[in-house]
Write an enzyme that holds these catalytic residues in place. Structure first.
Site, PDB file in Angstrom:
ATOM      1  N   GLY A  52       0.822  -1.212   0.000  1.00 50.71           N
ATOM      2  CA  GLY A  52       0.000   0.000   0.000  1.00 50.71           C
ATOM      3  C   GLY A  52       0.855   1.259   0.000  1.00 50.71           C
ATOM      4  O   GLY A  52       0.361   2.344  -0.173  1.00 50.71           O
ATOM      5  N   CYS A  53       2.150   1.093   0.206  1.00 47.88           N
ATOM      6  CA  CYS A  53       3.038   2.252   0.171  1.00 47.88           C
ATOM      7  C   CYS A  53       3.536   2.480  -1.246  1.00 47.88           C
ATOM      8  O   CYS A  53       3.880   1.535  -1.932  1.00 47.88           O
ATOM      9  CB  CYS A  53       4.243   2.022   1.071  1.00 47.88           C
TER      10      CYS A  53
END
Lengths: 141, 410
Positions: A52-53
């Site tokens: 998700g980064c």
């Protein structure tokens, strides 16, 4: 050491010094990141990458004397600084305290304004991963 | 070439968005390859449509419907002129370049490309000119071939020659690379593709704001561009296709507008271009696109390109002095895009620091992951210049970069 609330209060106070100046704030975040202890290369595995980064973040956790101790690293300086804030607040705390933590400092230091929406989604992913570790440690403890 | 000096200050005045501060600093907008800003004339055309002419087009008999239909079709004429198409009916309105390419892959591709046939794209393509063809290959069992690029970010044309054969049915390439700014030898590609009987689509998303397009002299079979990159609104673009091909192609989507008669025993389709325009389009945006093209025509594509080229040369000159500067993509023939890395600094960090200084650039893989893979990098910082940008802004940008680099070396 400071509890979760105290640690957050200190961060909020430190950030308030910059009075919303984005350049100075980013400089400070990067400085915090540079002070993180070295992250062992052997822990830079796919399992330790936070999904998700936009940039890569590696996160690992150990249970030491009933407390969750985190280690983290990132390939970008700003993200490394952000994850260091979370370590300052959560590392060395009880698993239960981590799971029930109200991380209100994000709003207080205007995380969205400084970091942008995409990055703060990554930030949410980091917090989630830290709580997953805490949950696993709690089962172990 | 006769120098056609543009009055940049008066051009800047036409763009209200440029006159603001971001993070306490005057905005410097260098993300033009992602989307351009809009002149007042485009904003006014959009507003005028909604406050005076809004009505659904083509079937209404009342005055507003007549006005909106006329304006809509005037815009089609403007696009035809902008591309120098032979006929107005060869212009299909789309949501943008992506939809134009998908339309061709789903209609021409499905009907005329079969198992074992080959489609050629290049390593410089945006994902939108890769994935539609991959989907088609998955469905039909055709094969995707890729023109490689050299270390400068230029297509290796000798390799292209080798890819062409009687199996090649379609070639789809961008005119200008969004990630690096390379201007590709599209004329050569079109001619050579035609020699083996392949049809050619030109992705002109980046070219439309920078070069004069002439589909007749290029003799491409299809060409797609987006309104929002050429000073127009988002959500509108156009696809040019040769009449003979468009007429043979099946419809893209089913719905209103694209039919002649509908019956449960069989439906007949409308003539081109309407056959490909199912549903109510972005009427206001299509109408405002004309204002954007008028803006470009008034300045002339040549004068715009000349100014942007000057900016590019100036940027290249100043950037040499930035500690650790590494350009990515150094083609001889380039549009006003500078893609780069700074030694030891992650592009995301650089982008954030520049934003803090009021400078908008793009960081990341620029929707061209295969190209990043080719250069063995995760992404770059990309600054892209437009007609309203100035040398002073570039100077500011380079100074900001230098001070950002200092933050990292400290």
């Amino acid at each position: 050491m400071a509890n979760i609330k105290e640690a957050q209060e200190e961060i909020i106070e430190n950030f308030s010094m910059f009075d919303g100046d984005m350049e100075m704030t980013i400089g400070y975040i990067m400085e915090l990141g540079s002070k993180l202890p070295e992250f062992p290369e052997e822990l830079k595995t796919d399992e330790n990458i936070v999904k998700g980064c936009q940039s890569k973040v590696w996160l690992s956790a150990d249970l030491i004397d009933g407390k969750v101790v985190y280690k983290a690293d990132s390939n970008t300086a700003i993200t490394k600084g952000l994850v260091s804030l979370l370590l300052t607040i959560l590392s060395g705390q009880d698993p239960d305290d981590i799971l029930s933590a109200d991380l209100y400092f994000k709003e207080k230091i205007g995380m969205n304004r400084f970091i942008g929406t995409q990055r703060s989604n990554g930030f949410a992913a980091m917090i989630k991963q830290m709580q997953i570790y805490a949950l696993a440690m709690k089962a172990k403890a | 070439m006769v120098s056609t000096e543009l009055d940049i200050e008066s051009i800047r005045k036409q763009f209200p968005i440029l006159h603001q501060e971001v993070n306490g600093k005057p905005l410097i907008y260098f993300d033009n390859a992602a989307t351009s800003q809009k002149p007042q004339s485009v904003i006014d055309a959009l507003t005028h449509y909604y406050d005076s002419d809004n009505a659904n087009i083509h079937r209404g008999i009342h005055t507003l419907a007549e006005r909106s239909t006329t304006a809509f079709e005037d815009s089609r004429k403007a696009v035809a002129k902008f591309l120098n198409a032979n006929e107005v009916e060869e212009i299909i309105f789309t949501k943008g370049t992506t939809e134009g390419i998908n339309l061709v892959a789903s209609t021409f591709g499905r009907k005329f490309i079969s198992e074992g046939d080959e489609i050629v794209v290049s390593n410089l393509e945006h994902h939108s000119n890769i994935v539609p063809w991959q989907l088609l290959c998955e469905e039909k069992g055709c094969v995707l071939k890729v023109i490689p690029v050299n270390n400068q970010g230029e297509l290796i044309m000798e390799e292209f020659d080798k890819l062409l054969s009687d199996k090649t049915k379609f070639v789809s390439v961008n005119y200008i690379s969004n990630a690096l700014g390379t201007i590709n030898p599209v004329q050569d590609i079109i001619n050579k593709s035609h020699e083996v009987g392949a049809k050619v689509l030109i992705d002109a998303a980046q070219a439309a704001p920078h070069v004069r397009l002439d589909v007749q002299s290029m003799n491409c079979d299809f060409l797609a561009f987006s309104g929002h990159k050429v000073y127009g609104p988002t959500g509108v673009g156009a696809l040019y296709g040769k009449r003979e091909l468009l007429e043979k192609m099946p419809p893209y989507q089913g719905g209103g507008e694209m039919i002649k008669d509908v019956s449960f025993s069989g439906t007949t389709y409308n003539d081109i271009p309407y056959k490909f325009e199912a549903g109510t389009p972005n009427i206001g945006e299509v109408i405002a696109l004309k204002a954007a093209l008028d803006f470009v025509n008034d300045l002339t594509p040549e004068a715009i390109a000349e100014h942007e080229h000057e900016l590019l040369e100036y940027a290249n000159e100043l950037l040499k002095d930035v500690d650790g500067f590494q350009p990515v993509g150094t083609a001889k023939n380039k549009a006003s895009v500078v893609s780069f890395l700074i030694d030891g600094v992650h592009p995301f960090d650089l982008g954030q620091i520049l934003d803090a200084k009021g400078i908008a650039v793009r960081t990341g893989h620029h929707c061209a992951q295969p190209l990043m893979e080719r250069f063995e990098i995760e992404g770059t910082v990309r600054a892209s210049f437009s007609v309203y940008n100035t040398k002073e802004e570039i100077k500011e940008f380079v100074e900001a970069l230098k001070s950002a680099v200092k933050m990292f070396k400290a």
